[in-house]
Design a protein around this motif. Structure first.
Motif: not given
Length: 313
Positions: A90-93, A54-55, A163-168
């Motif tokens: 992408s997990g920057n934070t 689920s990202s 996954n990154a696009m869904v997260a953003d």
């Protein structure tokens, strides 16, 4: 278990019968306990795998140690200008949090996010040597923004773009770094910028891999699975004698304040049609070639590729 032993007492069984029943109870309890532990472990593993699909961030299990870690603050002496760059989502934070815990020095950013400042990132919007790294989502254009012209080194975080696009998307439409939007929001807004997002993911990674000499590439999936190993790589890359940190401080506090805990329970393949997959898979192939060409291939990103027909590879 209790019912069976109570039954023995209620029916006033003989001594030998009672002993046999007692032994049976004990055996039953032992095997029940073993089964329960096994079931709990398996359930935990299933839940962990579900969270990955689920990202959301899967945090590795690490042993905590009793050590004194410094309070995060701005550096009193100037540090080399380091950027922490990634495609959004992408997990920057999360990586900023880990860097701050590991070094005791705040991270900056090239824009101001009041939510991150309120959540403890005191270097928000600072783009100078007072921070250990400066967050950006920009392509490598050293002449485009004066504060970031004198970049000495860069850390590039790469995550599975699907996954990154869904997260953003969740971050943008929920107005929160930890929010999840409802299905109707996806239906209404999801496809508007999908091809553009794919192109930006490719262009951003291409620009930094091919133009930045002093570059460390970190893969989000490696951070999830091999946190201590990746923190060691980060520390070695940043360590120039200008600070004194401790990797264990990050291992003692892995999560931070911006972990997206909830899930919409939709498989990642739900969001992408075959044309999207063909385009994104081509971009993944090219970035994979670049990573190998420039000696940054520490993770097989071909595993990012999705099969056609809504089936995740």
């Amino acid at each position: 278990m209790v019912t069976r032993c109570t039954y023995c007492r209620k029916h006033k069984m003989g001594t030998s019968s009672l002993k046999r029943e007692f032994v049976g109870c004990v055996i039953f309890m032992v095997f029940s306990t073993i089964w329960l532990v096994s079931y709990t472990d398996n359930t935990t593993l299933i839940n962990m795998k579900t969270r990955v699909a689920s990202s959301s961030v899967l945090l590795p299990s690490v042993a905590k140690k009793d050590i004194e870690c410094p309070k995060v603050s701005l550096s009193k002496k100037p540090l080399p200008l380091t950027v922490l760059v990634s495609f959004p989502g992408s997990g920057n934070t999360w990586t900023r949090h880990l860097l701050e815990q590991m070094t005791g020095i705040a991270t900056g950013s090239d824009f101001f996010d009041k939510n991150l400042e309120a959540g403890g990132f005191l270097g928000e919007s600072k783009m100078n040597g007072s921070t250990i790294a400066v967050k950006t989502h920009d392509l490598y254009k050293p002449q485009s923004r004066k504060p970031l012209r004198d970049i000495k080194r860069a850390i590039l975080i790469i995550r599975n773009p699907y996954n990154a696009m869904v997260a953003d998307f969740n971050r943008h439409h929920s107005k929160s770094h930890v929010g999840i939007v409802a299905l109707p929001v996806y239906i209404k807004n999801w496809n508007r910028h999908l091809s553009e997002w794919s192109r930006i993911w490719y262009s951003l990674n291409h620009s930094w891999i091919t133009q930045m000499d002093n570059l460390l590439v970190i893969f989000y999936e490696n951070l999830q699975k091999h946190l201590e190993q990746e923190l060691t790589r980060l520390y070695s890359f940043l360590d120039d004698g200008s600070f004194h940190g401790n990797i264990q401080c990050a291992l003692n506090n892995t999560e931070g304040n911006f972990h997206r805990n909830t899930s919409n329970n939709l498989p990642i393949s739900f969001f992408y049609g075959d044309p999207d997959v063909r385009l994104m898979n081509r971009y993944i192939d090219v970035v994979d070639i670049l990573l190998k060409k420039y000696n940054h291939s520490f993770f097989d990103i071909s595993s990012y590729k999705m099969k056609l027909g809504y089936i995740h590879a």
